[in-house]
Design a protein around this motif. Structure first.
Motif, PDB file in Angstrom:
ATOM      1  N   ILE A   6      36.829  -5.373 -42.641  1.00  0.00           N
ATOM      2  CA  ILE A   6      37.609  -4.457 -43.608  1.00  0.00           C
ATOM      3  C   ILE A   6      37.044  -2.988 -43.482  1.00  0.00           C
ATOM      4  CG2 ILE A   6      38.475  -3.903 -45.884  1.00  0.00           C
ATOM      5  CD1 ILE A   6      38.535  -7.050 -46.120  1.00  0.00           C
ATOM      6  N   ILE A   7      35.943  -2.577 -43.864  1.00  0.00           N
ATOM      7  CA  ILE A   7      35.475  -1.519 -43.788  1.00  0.00           C
ATOM      8  C   ILE A   7      35.432  -0.594 -42.540  1.00  0.00           C
ATOM      9  CG2 ILE A   7      33.180  -0.124 -43.816  1.00  0.00           C
ATOM     10  CD1 ILE A   7      32.360  -2.339 -45.885  1.00  0.00           C
ATOM     11  N   VAL A   8      35.230  -1.435 -41.220  1.00  0.00           N
ATOM     12  CA  VAL A   8      35.454  -1.074 -39.903  1.00  0.00           C
ATOM     13  C   VAL A   8      36.886  -0.692 -39.622  1.00  0.00           C
ATOM     14  CG1 VAL A   8      35.324  -1.513 -37.468  1.00  0.00           C
ATOM     15  CG2 VAL A   8      33.392  -2.051 -38.950  1.00  0.00           C
ATOM     16  N   HIS A   9      37.822  -1.572 -40.153  1.00  0.00           N
ATOM     17  CA  HIS A   9      39.409  -1.437 -39.975  1.00  0.00           C
ATOM     18  C   HIS A   9      39.516  -0.239 -40.809  1.00  0.00           C
ATOM     19  CE1 HIS A   9      43.156  -3.256 -39.177  1.00  0.00           C
ATOM     20  NE2 HIS A   9      43.541  -2.610 -40.283  1.00  0.00           N
ATOM     21  N   VAL A  10      39.410   0.089 -42.034  1.00  0.00           N
ATOM     22  CA  VAL A  10      39.746   1.227 -42.723  1.00  0.00           C
ATOM     23  C   VAL A  10      39.146   2.725 -41.754  1.00  0.00           C
ATOM     24  CG1 VAL A  10      39.160   2.505 -44.827  1.00  0.00           C
ATOM     25  CG2 VAL A  10      39.845   0.105 -44.882  1.00  0.00           C
ATOM     26  N   ILE A  11      38.024   2.579 -41.403  1.00  0.00           N
ATOM     27  CA  ILE A  11      37.197   3.729 -40.771  1.00  0.00           C
ATOM     28  C   ILE A  11      38.035   3.873 -39.667  1.00  0.00           C
ATOM     29  CG2 ILE A  11      35.417   4.579 -39.469  1.00  0.00           C
ATOM     30  CD1 ILE A  11      33.734   2.929 -41.660  1.00  0.00           C
ATOM     31  N   VAL A  12      38.527   2.821 -38.845  1.00  0.00           N
ATOM     32  CA  VAL A  12      39.288   3.079 -37.643  1.00  0.00           C
ATOM     33  C   VAL A  12      40.645   3.830 -37.766  1.00  0.00           C
ATOM     34  CG1 VAL A  12      40.292   1.731 -35.640  1.00  0.00           C
ATOM     35  CG2 VAL A  12      37.957   1.452 -36.091  1.00  0.00           C
ATOM     36  N   SER A  13      41.201   2.995 -38.875  1.00  0.00           N
ATOM     37  CA  SER A  13      42.563   3.723 -39.359  1.00  0.00           C
ATOM     38  C   SER A  13      42.672   5.160 -39.609  1.00  0.00           C
ATOM     39  CB  SER A  13      42.964   2.946 -40.649  1.00  0.00           C
ATOM     40  OG  SER A  13      43.341   1.560 -40.413  1.00  0.00           O
ATOM     41  N   LEU A  14      41.491   5.728 -40.422  1.00  0.00           N
ATOM     42  CA  LEU A  14      41.254   7.183 -40.605  1.00  0.00           C
ATOM     43  C   LEU A  14      41.117   7.929 -39.424  1.00  0.00           C
ATOM     44  CD1 LEU A  14      39.072   6.769 -43.834  1.00  0.00           C
ATOM     45  CD2 LEU A  14      41.404   7.259 -43.721  1.00  0.00           C
ATOM     46  N   ILE A  15      40.340   7.483 -38.272  1.00  0.00           N
ATOM     47  CA  ILE A  15      40.176   7.822 -37.160  1.00  0.00           C
ATOM     48  C   ILE A  15      41.518   8.239 -36.401  1.00  0.00           C
ATOM     49  CG2 ILE A  15      39.065   7.778 -34.881  1.00  0.00           C
ATOM     50  CD1 ILE A  15      36.608   6.504 -36.145  1.00  0.00           C
ATOM     51  N   ILE A  16      42.191   7.205 -36.426  1.00  0.00           N
ATOM     52  CA  ILE A  16      43.726   7.017 -35.837  1.00  0.00           C
ATOM     53  C   ILE A  16      44.461   8.159 -36.461  1.00  0.00           C
ATOM     54  CG2 ILE A  16      45.732   5.921 -35.323  1.00  0.00           C
ATOM     55  CD1 ILE A  16      44.091   3.170 -35.065  1.00  0.00           C
ATOM     56  N   ILE A  17      44.521   8.294 -37.802  1.00  0.00           N
ATOM     57  CA  ILE A  17      45.436   9.335 -38.249  1.00  0.00           C
ATOM     58  C   ILE A  17      44.804  10.652 -38.133  1.00  0.00           C
ATOM     59  CG2 ILE A  17      45.591  10.160 -40.467  1.00  0.00           C
ATOM     60  CD1 ILE A  17      45.829   7.444 -41.706  1.00  0.00           C
ATOM     61  N   LEU A  64      40.746  -0.651 -30.949  1.00  0.00           N
ATOM     62  CA  LEU A  64      39.840  -1.437 -31.911  1.00  0.00           C
ATOM     63  C   LEU A  64      40.542  -1.755 -33.239  1.00  0.00           C
ATOM     64  CD1 LEU A  64      36.594   1.035 -32.040  1.00  0.00           C
ATOM     65  CD2 LEU A  64      36.680  -1.403 -31.711  1.00  0.00           C
ATOM     66  N   PHE A  65      41.584  -0.794 -33.461  1.00  0.00           N
ATOM     67  CA  PHE A  65      42.401  -1.199 -34.502  1.00  0.00           C
ATOM     68  C   PHE A  65      43.258  -2.786 -34.553  1.00  0.00           C
ATOM     69  CE2 PHE A  65      46.471  -1.215 -36.881  1.00  0.00           C
ATOM     70  CZ  PHE A  65      46.239  -0.896 -38.258  1.00  0.00           C
ATOM     71  N   VAL A  66      43.623  -2.740 -33.073  1.00  0.00           N
ATOM     72  CA  VAL A  66      44.087  -4.224 -32.629  1.00  0.00           C
ATOM     73  C   VAL A  66      43.055  -5.271 -32.982  1.00  0.00           C
ATOM     74  CG1 VAL A  66      45.391  -5.263 -31.141  1.00  0.00           C
ATOM     75  CG2 VAL A  66      46.122  -3.214 -31.625  1.00  0.00           C
ATOM     76  N   ILE A  67      41.930  -4.924 -32.570  1.00  0.00           N
ATOM     77  CA  ILE A  67      41.093  -6.043 -32.307  1.00  0.00           C
ATOM     78  C   ILE A  67      40.622  -6.525 -33.807  1.00  0.00           C
ATOM     79  CG2 ILE A  67      38.418  -6.498 -32.121  1.00  0.00           C
ATOM     80  CD1 ILE A  67      38.843  -5.036 -29.154  1.00  0.00           C
ATOM     81  N   THR A  68      40.217  -5.348 -34.602  1.00  0.00           N
ATOM     82  CA  THR A  68      40.084  -5.443 -36.126  1.00  0.00           C
ATOM     83  C   THR A  68      40.979  -6.250 -36.981  1.00  0.00           C
ATOM     84  OG1 THR A  68      40.608  -3.384 -36.751  1.00  0.00           O
ATOM     85  CG2 THR A  68      38.219  -3.877 -36.162  1.00  0.00           C
ATOM     86  N   SER A  69      42.325  -5.952 -36.589  1.00  0.00           N
ATOM     87  CA  SER A  69      43.429  -6.571 -37.101  1.00  0.00           C
ATOM     88  C   SER A  69      43.576  -8.090 -36.757  1.00  0.00           C
ATOM     89  CB  SER A  69      44.868  -5.834 -36.761  1.00  0.00           C
ATOM     90  OG  SER A  69      44.941  -4.733 -37.199  1.00  0.00           O
ATOM     91  N   MET A  70      43.415  -8.459 -35.581  1.00  0.00           N
ATOM     92  CA  MET A  70      43.409  -9.878 -35.460  1.00  0.00           C
ATOM     93  C   MET A  70      42.057 -10.604 -35.784  1.00  0.00           C
ATOM     94  SD  MET A  70      44.729  -9.969 -31.370  1.00  0.00           S
ATOM     95  CE  MET A  70      43.260  -9.148 -30.510  1.00  0.00           C
TER      96      MET A  70
END
Length: 78
Positions: A6-17, A64-70
């Motif tokens: 979850i932490i990695v997912h949030v960080i990756v989301s912020l990087i995408i934004i 990375l977002f797709v991988i962490t989502s899965m």
């Protein structure tokens, strides 16, 4: 494990934004139609510019977002 993903997912989301907002717009006006010769010169080194690096970082972050989502779907299903 789930908390880490979850932490990695949030960080990756912020990087995408930030990378998407940092990229220039794809709309071209009249000024780019007049100065079209500069576009061909910079088009050769497109991967080395900041725009090219932002595009590559965006693609990497999206993967990375797709991988962490899965992974989150898999871990939540347990």
């Amino acid at each position: 494990m789930k908390t880490f993903v979850i932490i990695v997912h949030v960080i990756v989301s912020l990087i995408i934004i930030t990378t998407v907002l940092g990229q220039p717009a794809k709309t071209y006006g009249l000024s780019t139609a007049i100065s079209g010769g500069a576009e061909t010169f910079f088009g050769k080194n497109k991967g080395r510019t900041i725009e090219g690096k932002l595009r590559k970082l965006t693609v990497f972050a999206m993967i990375l977002f797709v991988i962490t989502s899965m992974l989150l779907v898999y871990l939540t299903g347990k």
